[in-house]
Design a protein around this motif. Structure first.
Motif, PDB file in Angstrom:
ATOM      1  N   ARG A 142       0.830  -1.200   0.000  1.00  0.00           N
ATOM      2  CA  ARG A 142       0.000   0.000   0.000  1.00  0.00           C
ATOM      3  C   ARG A 142       0.867   1.255   0.000  1.00  0.00           C
ATOM      4  O   ARG A 142       1.810   1.371   0.774  1.00  0.00           O
ATOM      5  CB  ARG A 142      -0.915   0.001   1.227  1.00  0.00           C
ATOM      6  N   LEU A 143       0.497   2.176  -0.868  1.00  0.00           N
ATOM      7  CA  LEU A 143       1.063   3.520  -0.879  1.00  0.00           C
ATOM      8  C   LEU A 143       0.200   4.373   0.032  1.00  0.00           C
ATOM      9  O   LEU A 143      -1.027   4.358  -0.087  1.00  0.00           O
ATOM     10  CB  LEU A 143       1.048   4.079  -2.307  1.00  0.00           C
ATOM     11  N   ILE A 144       0.852   5.082   0.967  1.00  0.00           N
ATOM     12  CA  ILE A 144       0.124   5.970   1.874  1.00  0.00           C
ATOM     13  C   ILE A 144       0.813   7.328   1.857  1.00  0.00           C
ATOM     14  O   ILE A 144       2.000   7.420   2.192  1.00  0.00           O
ATOM     15  CB  ILE A 144       0.080   5.443   3.328  1.00  0.00           C
ATOM     16  N   ILE A 145       0.084   8.363   1.455  1.00  0.00           N
ATOM     17  CA  ILE A 145       0.595   9.734   1.471  1.00  0.00           C
ATOM     18  C   ILE A 145      -0.040  10.413   2.679  1.00  0.00           C
ATOM     19  O   ILE A 145      -1.272  10.430   2.807  1.00  0.00           O
ATOM     20  CB  ILE A 145       0.243  10.488   0.178  1.00  0.00           C
ATOM     21  N   ILE A 146       0.811  10.947   3.553  1.00  0.00           N
ATOM     22  CA  ILE A 146       0.326  11.480   4.826  1.00  0.00           C
ATOM     23  C   ILE A 146       0.688  12.960   4.944  1.00  0.00           C
ATOM     24  O   ILE A 146       1.874  13.308   4.934  1.00  0.00           O
ATOM     25  CB  ILE A 146       0.927  10.683   6.004  1.00  0.00           C
ATOM     26  N   PRO A 147      -0.317  13.828   5.078  1.00  0.00           N
ATOM     27  CA  PRO A 147      -0.038  15.254   5.260  1.00  0.00           C
ATOM     28  C   PRO A 147       0.587  15.510   6.635  1.00  0.00           C
ATOM     29  O   PRO A 147       0.456  14.678   7.544  1.00  0.00           O
ATOM     30  CB  PRO A 147      -1.409  15.912   5.124  1.00  0.00           C
ATOM     31  N   PRO A 148       1.248  16.646   6.799  1.00  0.00           N
ATOM     32  CA  PRO A 148       1.968  16.934   8.047  1.00  0.00           C
ATOM     33  C   PRO A 148       1.128  16.778   9.314  1.00  0.00           C
ATOM     34  O   PRO A 148       1.609  16.231  10.312  1.00  0.00           O
ATOM     35  CB  PRO A 148       2.412  18.391   7.880  1.00  0.00           C
ATOM     36  N   GLU A 149      -0.115  17.225   9.301  1.00  0.00           N
ATOM     37  CA  GLU A 149      -0.913  17.168  10.532  1.00  0.00           C
ATOM     38  C   GLU A 149      -1.251  15.746  10.962  1.00  0.00           C
ATOM     39  O   GLU A 149      -1.634  15.518  12.107  1.00  0.00           O
ATOM     40  CB  GLU A 149      -2.177  18.033  10.452  1.00  0.00           C
ATOM     41  N   LYS A 150      -1.104  14.767  10.080  1.00  0.00           N
ATOM     42  CA  LYS A 150      -1.313  13.358  10.438  1.00  0.00           C
ATOM     43  C   LYS A 150       0.025  12.633  10.552  1.00  0.00           C
ATOM     44  O   LYS A 150       0.074  11.426  10.764  1.00  0.00           O
ATOM     45  CB  LYS A 150      -2.183  12.655   9.383  1.00  0.00           C
ATOM     46  N   GLY A 151       1.127  13.411  10.374  1.00  0.00           N
ATOM     47  CA  GLY A 151       2.476  12.855  10.473  1.00  0.00           C
ATOM     48  C   GLY A 151       3.204  13.436  11.667  1.00  0.00           C
ATOM     49  O   GLY A 151       2.783  13.259  12.807  1.00  0.00           O
ATOM     50  N   TYR A 152       4.277  14.194  11.396  1.00  0.00           N
ATOM     51  CA  TYR A 152       5.088  14.770  12.472  1.00  0.00           C
ATOM     52  C   TYR A 152       4.817  16.251  12.698  1.00  0.00           C
ATOM     53  O   TYR A 152       5.525  16.907  13.446  1.00  0.00           O
ATOM     54  CB  TYR A 152       6.573  14.518  12.200  1.00  0.00           C
ATOM     55  N   GLY A 153       3.787  16.778  12.040  1.00  0.00           N
ATOM     56  CA  GLY A 153       3.293  18.123  12.315  1.00  0.00           C
ATOM     57  C   GLY A 153       4.288  19.243  12.107  1.00  0.00           C
ATOM     58  O   GLY A 153       5.164  19.168  11.246  1.00  0.00           O
ATOM     59  N   THR A 154       4.141  20.273  12.916  1.00  0.00           N
ATOM     60  CA  THR A 154       4.943  21.491  12.769  1.00  0.00           C
ATOM     61  C   THR A 154       6.324  21.376  13.392  1.00  0.00           C
ATOM     62  O   THR A 154       7.157  22.255  13.199  1.00  0.00           O
ATOM     63  CB  THR A 154       4.215  22.695  13.406  1.00  0.00           C
ATOM     64  N   THR A 155       6.579  20.289  14.121  1.00  0.00           N
ATOM     65  CA  THR A 155       7.877  20.149  14.788  1.00  0.00           C
ATOM     66  C   THR A 155       8.838  19.242  14.038  1.00  0.00           C
ATOM     67  O   THR A 155      10.049  19.373  14.171  1.00  0.00           O
ATOM     68  CB  THR A 155       7.709  19.595  16.218  1.00  0.00           C
ATOM     69  N   GLY A 156       8.315  18.306  13.257  1.00  0.00           N
ATOM     70  CA  GLY A 156       9.179  17.341  12.587  1.00  0.00           C
ATOM     71  C   GLY A 156       9.651  16.272  13.558  1.00  0.00           C
ATOM     72  O   GLY A 156       9.239  16.224  14.719  1.00  0.00           O
ATOM     73  N   GLN A 157      10.553  15.414  13.072  1.00  0.00           N
ATOM     74  CA  GLN A 157      11.070  14.318  13.900  1.00  0.00           C
ATOM     75  C   GLN A 157      12.394  13.868  13.304  1.00  0.00           C
ATOM     76  O   GLN A 157      12.443  13.429  12.161  1.00  0.00           O
ATOM     77  CB  GLN A 157      10.070  13.159  13.903  1.00  0.00           C
ATOM     78  N   GLY A 158      13.471  13.984  14.059  1.00  0.00           N
ATOM     79  CA  GLY A 158      14.782  13.563  13.567  1.00  0.00           C
ATOM     80  C   GLY A 158      15.175  14.324  12.317  1.00  0.00           C
ATOM     81  O   GLY A 158      15.191  15.555  12.310  1.00  0.00           O
ATOM     82  N   THR A 159      15.432  13.602  11.229  1.00  0.00           N
ATOM     83  CA  THR A 159      15.826  14.246   9.965  1.00  0.00           C
ATOM     84  C   THR A 159      14.633  14.738   9.155  1.00  0.00           C
ATOM     85  O   THR A 159      14.812  15.347   8.104  1.00  0.00           O
ATOM     86  CB  THR A 159      16.650  13.283   9.086  1.00  0.00           C
ATOM     87  N   ILE A 160      13.433  14.458   9.638  1.00  0.00           N
ATOM     88  CA  ILE A 160      12.225  14.898   8.935  1.00  0.00           C
ATOM     89  C   ILE A 160      11.854  16.282   9.450  1.00  0.00           C
ATOM     90  O   ILE A 160      11.607  16.467  10.639  1.00  0.00           O
ATOM     91  CB  ILE A 160      11.068  13.910   9.147  1.00  0.00           C
ATOM     92  N   GLY A 161      11.838  17.231   8.541  1.00  0.00           N
ATOM     93  CA  GLY A 161      11.577  18.619   8.910  1.00  0.00           C
ATOM     94  C   GLY A 161      10.131  18.887   9.274  1.00  0.00           C
ATOM     95  O   GLY A 161       9.251  18.045   9.081  1.00  0.00           O
ATOM     96  N   PRO A 162       9.887  20.076   9.791  1.00  0.00           N
ATOM     97  CA  PRO A 162       8.519  20.471  10.130  1.00  0.00           C
ATOM     98  C   PRO A 162       7.657  20.596   8.875  1.00  0.00           C
ATOM     99  O   PRO A 162       8.159  20.873   7.789  1.00  0.00           O
ATOM    100  CB  PRO A 162       8.699  21.828  10.815  1.00  0.00           C
ATOM    101  N   ASP A 163       6.372  20.335   9.047  1.00  0.00           N
ATOM    102  CA  ASP A 163       5.379  20.476   7.979  1.00  0.00           C
ATOM    103  C   ASP A 163       5.712  19.623   6.752  1.00  0.00           C
ATOM    104  O   ASP A 163       5.451  20.021   5.615  1.00  0.00           O
ATOM    105  CB  ASP A 163       5.213  21.947   7.581  1.00  0.00           C
ATOM    106  N   GLU A 164       6.239  18.441   6.983  1.00  0.00           N
ATOM    107  CA  GLU A 164       6.640  17.549   5.897  1.00  0.00           C
ATOM    108  C   GLU A 164       5.533  16.565   5.560  1.00  0.00           C
ATOM    109  O   GLU A 164       4.944  15.937   6.450  1.00  0.00           O
ATOM    110  CB  GLU A 164       7.892  16.764   6.297  1.00  0.00           C
ATOM    111  N   THR A 165       5.248  16.416   4.266  1.00  0.00           N
ATOM    112  CA  THR A 165       4.353  15.374   3.786  1.00  0.00           C
ATOM    113  C   THR A 165       5.172  14.096   3.675  1.00  0.00           C
ATOM    114  O   THR A 165       6.302  14.110   3.180  1.00  0.00           O
ATOM    115  CB  THR A 165       3.747  15.755   2.423  1.00  0.00           C
ATOM    116  N   LEU A 166       4.607  12.990   4.149  1.00  0.00           N
ATOM    117  CA  LEU A 166       5.305  11.711   4.192  1.00  0.00           C
ATOM    118  C   LEU A 166       4.709  10.753   3.166  1.00  0.00           C
ATOM    119  O   LEU A 166       3.488  10.675   3.022  1.00  0.00           O
ATOM    120  CB  LEU A 166       5.175  11.099   5.585  1.00  0.00           C
ATOM    121  N   VAL A 167       5.578  10.028   2.473  1.00  0.00           N
ATOM    122  CA  VAL A 167       5.132   9.036   1.500  1.00  0.00           C
ATOM    123  C   VAL A 167       5.673   7.678   1.951  1.00  0.00           C
ATOM    124  O   VAL A 167       6.889   7.479   2.012  1.00  0.00           O
ATOM    125  CB  VAL A 167       5.637   9.374   0.081  1.00  0.00           C
ATOM    126  N   PHE A 168       4.752   6.788   2.293  1.00  0.00           N
ATOM    127  CA  PHE A 168       5.127   5.445   2.733  1.00  0.00           C
ATOM    128  C   PHE A 168       4.706   4.427   1.688  1.00  0.00           C
ATOM    129  O   PHE A 168       3.636   4.531   1.100  1.00  0.00           O
ATOM    130  CB  PHE A 168       4.399   5.071   4.031  1.00  0.00           C
TER     131      PHE A 168
END
Length: 176
Positions: A142-168
């Motif tokens: 399954r391809l899952i595209i996740i907008p920032p508010e359902k991912g790591y939001g405005t703070t990010g996580q590790g190497t993932i910046g704030p407000d990042e869209t995630l593609v899994f």
């Protein structure tokens, strides 16, 4: 003779003005096309994923559209059997690509250890996974595209910046 020269000069000037106007109009149309392409929201069909179930996927993101603002899912390979239900569990292999720089941020394929997600719906993962994995079947990719508010939001996580869209890209190894 002077009248003929005036008519010829007038025609030349008119032709020049029309040529310049047409060129400007074409440039404006090209800009409008580029602008509308950049404003187009990407769909799951715009993303290229190479590799089959169980293989580390390669993901290519488009550059001519913007990231979706809602969770988008698409089964790339269909499995079989019972669907993952809220409260149950899924054993997954996954690859994560960040939208803004198209870089692989994490994956379980290289570690050779599938990642458990349970209880589905309340698991200690990003909300996009809790929502995006509902209904997946064993053997699904399954391809899952996740907008920032359902991912790591405005703070990010590790190497993932704030407000990042995630593609899994997620392979369902087992449904629990």
């Amino acid at each position: 003779m002077r009248t003929a020269r005036r008519i010829t000069s007038a025609l030349a000037v008119t032709a020049f003005v029309l040529t310049v106007a047409a060129a400007c109009s074409d440039d404006d149309a090209g800009s409008a096309d580029k602008q509308s392409a950049a404003d187009r929201v990407c769909t799951a069909d715009d993303i290229e994923v190479d590799g089959g179930f169980g293989e580390k996927p390669e993901v290519t993101l488009p550059e001519d559209c913007t990231a979706p603002t809602e969770i988008v899912t698409k089964d790339l390979v269909e499995g079989s059997g019972p669907e993952a239900q809220e409260g149950g569990g899924v054993l997954t292999d996954y690859l994560l690509v960040s939208w803004s720089d198209q870089q692989v941020q994490d994956n379980s394929f290289d570690r050779g250890q599938p990642f458990p997600v349970e209880p589905l719906g309340q698991a200690q993962v990003i909300q996009g996974w809790n929502e995006g994995l509902i209904g997946i079947q064993k053997g699904d990719r399954r391809l899952i595209i996740i907008p920032p508010e359902k991912g790591y939001g405005t703070t990010g996580q590790g190497t993932i910046g704030p407000d990042e869209t995630l593609v899994f890209v997620v392979d369902a190894v087992e449904i629990r």
